[in-house]
Motif scaffolding. Structure first.
Motif, PDB file in Angstrom:
ATOM      1  N   SER A  93       0.830  -1.208   0.000  1.00 29.87           N
ATOM      2  CA  SER A  93       0.000   0.000   0.000  1.00 29.87           C
ATOM      3  C   SER A  93       0.861   1.251   0.000  1.00 29.87           C
ATOM      4  N   ASP A  94       1.907   1.251   0.813  1.00 29.86           N
ATOM      5  CA  ASP A  94       2.778   2.421   0.891  1.00 29.86           C
ATOM      6  C   ASP A  94       3.631   2.596  -0.356  1.00 29.86           C
ATOM      7  N   LYS A  95       3.915   1.500  -1.053  1.00 27.49           N
ATOM      8  CA  LYS A  95       4.640   1.648  -2.313  1.00 27.49           C
ATOM      9  C   LYS A  95       3.836   2.480  -3.303  1.00 27.49           C
ATOM     10  N   ILE A  96       2.542   2.212  -3.391  1.00 29.83           N
ATOM     11  CA  ILE A  96       1.704   3.016  -4.287  1.00 29.83           C
ATOM     12  C   ILE A  96       1.599   4.446  -3.778  1.00 29.83           C
TER      13      ILE A  96
ATOM     14  N   ALA B 126       6.441   4.160 -14.931  1.00 29.43           N
ATOM     15  CA  ALA B 126       5.250   3.328 -14.738  1.00 29.43           C
ATOM     16  C   ALA B 126       5.537   1.860 -15.014  1.00 29.43           C
ATOM     17  N   ASP B 127       6.327   1.562 -16.059  1.00 25.27           N
ATOM     18  CA  ASP B 127       6.654   0.168 -16.381  1.00 25.27           C
ATOM     19  C   ASP B 127       7.332  -0.510 -15.194  1.00 25.27           C
ATOM     20  N   ASN B 128       8.294   0.187 -14.602  1.00 25.81           N
ATOM     21  CA  ASN B 128       9.043  -0.393 -13.484  1.00 25.81           C
ATOM     22  C   ASN B 128       8.182  -0.524 -12.242  1.00 25.81           C
ATOM     23  N   ALA B 129       7.343   0.471 -11.995  1.00 26.17           N
ATOM     24  CA  ALA B 129       6.487   0.434 -10.808  1.00 26.17           C
ATOM     25  C   ALA B 129       5.493  -0.716 -10.892  1.00 26.17           C
ATOM     26  N   VAL B 130       4.862  -0.869 -12.050  1.00 30.25           N
ATOM     27  CA  VAL B 130       3.887  -1.951 -12.211  1.00 30.25           C
ATOM     28  C   VAL B 130       4.583  -3.303 -12.126  1.00 30.25           C
ATOM     29  N   ALA B 131       5.749  -3.425 -12.732  1.00 25.30           N
ATOM     30  CA  ALA B 131       6.498  -4.684 -12.665  1.00 25.30           C
ATOM     31  C   ALA B 131       6.862  -5.019 -11.225  1.00 25.30           C
ATOM     32  N   ASP B 132       7.230  -4.019 -10.450  1.00 27.10           N
ATOM     33  CA  ASP B 132       7.572  -4.250  -9.045  1.00 27.10           C
ATOM     34  C   ASP B 132       6.352  -4.713  -8.258  1.00 27.10           C
ATOM     35  N   PHE B 133       5.207  -4.073  -8.504  1.00 26.05           N
ATOM     36  CA  PHE B 133       3.986  -4.443  -7.783  1.00 26.05           C
ATOM     37  C   PHE B 133       3.570  -5.867  -8.132  1.00 26.05           C
TER      38      PHE B 133
ATOM     39  N   ASP C 165      -5.258   5.760   0.400  1.00 20.91           N
ATOM     40  CA  ASP C 165      -5.863   6.995  -0.064  1.00 20.91           C
ATOM     41  C   ASP C 165      -5.959   6.959  -1.587  1.00 20.91           C
ATOM     42  N   GLY C 166      -7.147   7.235  -2.121  1.00 22.50           N
ATOM     43  CA  GLY C 166      -7.340   7.188  -3.559  1.00 22.50           C
ATOM     44  C   GLY C 166      -7.298   8.535  -4.234  1.00 22.50           C
ATOM     45  N   GLU C 167      -6.875   9.584  -3.516  1.00 25.50           N
ATOM     46  CA  GLU C 167      -6.933  10.914  -4.117  1.00 25.50           C
ATOM     47  C   GLU C 167      -5.642  11.715  -3.976  1.00 25.50           C
ATOM     48  N   ASN C 168      -4.943  11.628  -2.844  1.00 20.14           N
ATOM     49  CA  ASN C 168      -3.839  12.546  -2.592  1.00 20.14           C
ATOM     50  C   ASN C 168      -2.510  12.126  -3.207  1.00 20.14           C
ATOM     51  N   ALA C 169      -2.361  10.859  -3.567  1.00 21.40           N
ATOM     52  CA  ALA C 169      -1.070  10.416  -4.103  1.00 21.40           C
ATOM     53  C   ALA C 169      -0.811  10.930  -5.511  1.00 21.40           C
ATOM     54  N   TRP C 170      -1.875  11.141  -6.306  1.00 22.78           N
ATOM     55  CA  TRP C 170      -1.687  11.246  -7.751  1.00 22.78           C
ATOM     56  C   TRP C 170      -1.023  12.530  -8.190  1.00 22.78           C
ATOM     57  N   GLU C 171      -1.112  13.595  -7.418  1.00 16.13           N
ATOM     58  CA  GLU C 171      -0.453  14.820  -7.865  1.00 16.13           C
ATOM     59  C   GLU C 171       1.068  14.688  -7.820  1.00 16.13           C
ATOM     60  N   TYR C 172       1.581  13.646  -7.177  1.00 14.11           N
ATOM     61  CA  TYR C 172       3.019  13.415  -7.132  1.00 14.11           C
ATOM     62  C   TYR C 172       3.488  12.489  -8.249  1.00 14.11           C
ATOM     63  N   TYR C 173       2.535  11.929  -8.981  1.00 14.91           N
ATOM     64  CA  TYR C 173       2.846  11.075 -10.123  1.00 14.91           C
ATOM     65  C   TYR C 173       2.873  11.907 -11.398  1.00 14.91           C
ATOM     66  N   PRO C 174       3.698  11.521 -12.387  1.00 10.34           N
ATOM     67  CA  PRO C 174       3.569  12.162 -13.699  1.00 10.34           C
ATOM     68  C   PRO C 174       2.174  11.895 -14.274  1.00 10.34           C
ATOM     69  N   TYR C 175       1.595  12.913 -14.856  1.00  4.91           N
ATOM     70  CA  TYR C 175       0.294  12.792 -15.522  1.00  4.91           C
ATOM     71  C   TYR C 175      -0.789  12.247 -14.596  1.00  4.91           C
ATOM     72  N   ASN C 176      -0.716  12.643 -13.331  1.00  2.00           N
ATOM     73  CA  ASN C 176      -1.737  12.275 -12.350  1.00  2.00           C
ATOM     74  C   ASN C 176      -1.906  10.759 -12.226  1.00  2.00           C
ATOM     75  N   GLY C 177      -0.814  10.025 -12.438  1.00  2.42           N
ATOM     76  CA  GLY C 177      -0.847   8.572 -12.308  1.00  2.42           C
ATOM     77  C   GLY C 177      -1.494   7.868 -13.480  1.00  2.42           C
ATOM     78  N   TYR C 178      -1.693   8.570 -14.595  1.00  2.00           N
ATOM     79  CA  TYR C 178      -2.426   8.005 -15.729  1.00  2.00           C
ATOM     80  C   TYR C 178      -1.791   6.708 -16.226  1.00  2.00           C
TER      81      TYR C 178
ATOM     82  N   PHE D  77       0.572   4.816 -14.796  1.00  2.00           N
ATOM     83  CA  PHE D  77       0.692   3.794 -13.755  1.00  2.00           C
ATOM     84  C   PHE D  77      -0.624   3.043 -13.584  1.00  2.00           C
ATOM     85  N   LEU D  78      -1.728   3.758 -13.423  1.00  2.00           N
ATOM     86  CA  LEU D  78      -3.007   3.104 -13.171  1.00  2.00           C
ATOM     87  C   LEU D  78      -3.490   2.320 -14.390  1.00  2.00           C
ATOM     88  N   SER D  79      -3.300   2.878 -15.573  1.00  2.00           N
ATOM     89  CA  SER D  79      -3.720   2.164 -16.785  1.00  2.00           C
ATOM     90  C   SER D  79      -2.982   0.841 -16.910  1.00  2.00           C
ATOM     91  N   GLN D  80      -1.665   0.884 -16.740  1.00  2.00           N
ATOM     92  CA  GLN D  80      -0.868  -0.334 -16.884  1.00  2.00           C
ATOM     93  C   GLN D  80      -1.101  -1.295 -15.724  1.00  2.00           C
TER      94      GLN D  80
END
Length: 580
Positions: free
Chosen positions: A353-356, A365-372, A396-409, A411-414
């Motif tokens: 959970s904390d990794k996300i 995103a490729d590396n993050a999804v592969a790690d998960f 939390d489903g809202e506050n993490a995404w502003e720290y991701y490129p493209y609002n986590g687009y 990462f979440l898609s993949q």
């Protein structure tokens, strides 16, 4: 017919919450975070599920958040906009701005993660550079910052807070971003109307996803209180044996208040989603044995909390000196209860959970999804193919995404694609997992005793046990005593009692105590400290009772240079092992 091979069952669960930002005395929103998260995160999170029909996840919507989302829709429908920042976006004449309105724009419209939400946009960065150059000149800077500057800044701030799915699919947003500057009143009206449409569609989109069987929606006691603390301050000491407690020994008539929050949540859920919620995420994952039984008494079949609570509960239940390897006890729900009432409790994998929440934003995103996926495969392998682990990833489903490129687009898609196509991983909702566990097809543990705690460190340290947090509780307890006396006197009308009870419920929310502390920035602490004390003052006003003078004194000062991850909006389930 051969038996099917065991799978890994994933309970991916997103929590959505904002406290009530409304000031009842003025009717205005003090802070804009509800509608900003709505047009950015709540829209994007729905879009990713709509775009990945093979994915199955769950969402928790706190009723007080839904109250505000519906209130914004009513504002758009009536034309009476009571959020000052949103109203300024639609203001016709930017040349006639007052000094206060100019200050509000400047103080609001650079808030966000600069690297991901400001720097990528050349025109927005230019506006910021101008402000940085002029800000040392104090109020005289307004001689140089025109109405057009304020208009452009308002537009860019709201563009930066639109979801990536909106940017990719809205011709209006694309046209505004391509234009870049010199935005007209018509441009601002276009953006204003788009925000209205996004917010009107929001709850129906989630309702449609649940009707299609793709998601489950759960709830939380209505105004997000820490249930175990309403029931008994001493539950703090399950995880913090020597923690100082408030001067008040207990929260007056706390069980009655806890029941009210639970009952109102189910009424809210029934009205909005057509049925009571099967499960509840207790505010902050805060549970105790008594709190879980109280949920069970109200027909709640499952709840969830943090991994630290499970570890402490196993020690408490079985008098252990040490625990077995975590994969042997973590990956299954546990039954809690007595002869009359029972409830299943899921415990989140804090590491995943904390990794996300905190780590994957800094990875491709490729590396993050592969790690998960690799982490889930490792859990699956630990069971030697003989058991079906149930892995709960809750955050939390809202506050993490502003720290991701493209609002986590990306990462979440993949992530959704990889999970839904994996041969060993099955995505199910908590109710589906609970049913399978109770029928014996998935593992189920028994937990005779629950150690009180939350998803943050397995304790209540974020909400009680320090001087400033305890002072906040004492102020609330004093107000509750006055509330009880005034109600007993019978001097208020039924309508006045309802208004006072609602205001008290707002004050009972967990968020005020979360922000009191030196691990948060001074600016954020000041905003929430003031709003909490204003809410208490409003309660006294509704009770027609003079407010105590100490409500004029700040409770907490915060840190002058806070380095808290994610600006204090999120905390890890466990302390980080390193800073790398």
């Amino acid at each position: 017919m051969t038996a099917s091979l065991p799978k890994l069952y994933l309970n991916l669960y997103w929590h959505m919450h904002q406290p009530d930002y409304r000031d009842i005395t003025s009717g205005e929103y003090v802070l804009p975070w509800t509608y900003l998260h709505a047009i950015k995160d709540y829209t994007d999170m729905a879009y990713h599920l709509e775009s990945n029909p093979g994915a199955r996840v769950s969402f928790n919507f706190v009723p007080v958040l839904l109250d505000q989302l519906e209130d914004y829709v009513e504002q758009f429908d009536s034309g009476n906009i009571r959020d000052p920042l949103l109203a300024l976006l639609a203001k016709d004449d930017m040349k006639s701005l007052t000094q206060d309105e100019r200050c509000l724009i400047l103080h609001s419209c650079f808030k966000g993660h600069h690297e991901k939400m400001l720097a990528p946009f050349e025109h927005y960065q230019c506006l910021y550079n101008m402000y940085v150059k002029l800000e040392p000149h104090g109020k005289s800077m307004f001689n140089y910052l025109s109405g057009q500057y304020m208009a452009d800044l308002l537009v860019w701030y709201h563009l930066a807070w639109t979801g990536e799915s909106v940017r990719r699919n809205s011709p209006e947003v694309q046209a505004l971003m391509n234009k870049g500057s010199q935005f007209t009143p018509e441009d601002r009206q276009t953006l204003f109307k788009l925000i209205a449409t996004l917010m009107r569609d929001l709850i129906p989109r989630y309702r449609a996803l649940e009707s299609a069987g793709q998601i489950e929606i759960s709830t939380t006691p209505h105004y997000h209180p820490i249930l175990p603390l309403l029931l008994d301050f001493r539950s703090t000491r399950d995880a913090m044996p020597y923690a100082p407690l408030p001067h008040y020994q207990h929260y007056p008539h706390g069980k009655q208040r806890a029941r009210l929050h639970i009952e109102e949540a189910q009424v809210s859920h029934q009205r909005r989603f057509g049925k009571p919620a099967n499960g509840m995420w207790p505010a902050e994952g805060a549970v105790s044995h008594d709190a879980l039984l109280l949920l069970a008494e109200h027909g709640v079949s499952w709840a969830a909390t943090g991994e630290g609570v499970l570890a402490n509960s196993l020690y408490k239940s079985f008098d252990r000196s040490e625990l077995p390897p975590r994969h042997e006890y973590l990956y299954k729900p546990y039954r809690v209860g007595n002869a009359e009432h029972q409830i299943l409790c899921f415990f989140r994998d804090d590491h995943l959970s904390d990794k996300i929440g905190f780590e994957y934003a800094n990875q491709h995103a490729d590396n993050a999804v592969a790690d998960f996926i690799g982490s889930l495969e490792a859990i699956y392998a630990q069971n030697n193919g003989e058991q079906s682990p149930v892995v709960s990833v809750i955050l939390d489903g809202e506050n993490a995404w502003e720290y991701y490129p493209y609002n986590g687009y990306y990462f979440l898609s993949q992530l959704y694609t990889a999970l839904s196509q994996h041969e060993h991983i099955v995505m199910l909702t908590p109710s589906e997992l609970a049913e399978r566990s109770l029928h014996g097809s998935l593992p189920l543990g028994e937990l005779p005793a629950v150690a009180a705690g939350s998803w943050v460190y397995g304790s209540f340290s974020t909400w009680i046990g320090s001087a400033d947090k305890n002072r906040g509780w004492d102020l609330l307890c004093a107000a509750k005593e006055v509330f009880d006396i005034v109600i007993q006197q019978g001097l208020l009308t039924e309508k006045e009692i309802q208004a006072a009870s609602r205001q008290l419920a707002i004050c009972e929310g967990s968020d005020w105590f979360w922000w009191l502390g030196d691990y948060n920035s001074a600016l954020s602490v000041s905003s929430f400290d003031q709003l909490f004390r204003q809410n208490l003052a409003n309660l006294y006003s509704l009770l027609k009772h003079p407010a105590p003078g100490n409500l004029g004194l700040a409770i907490s000062s915060g840190a002058t240079d806070s380095t808290a991850a994610n600006a204090g909006t999120m905390r890890r389930g466990q302390a980080a092992e390193s800073t790398t």
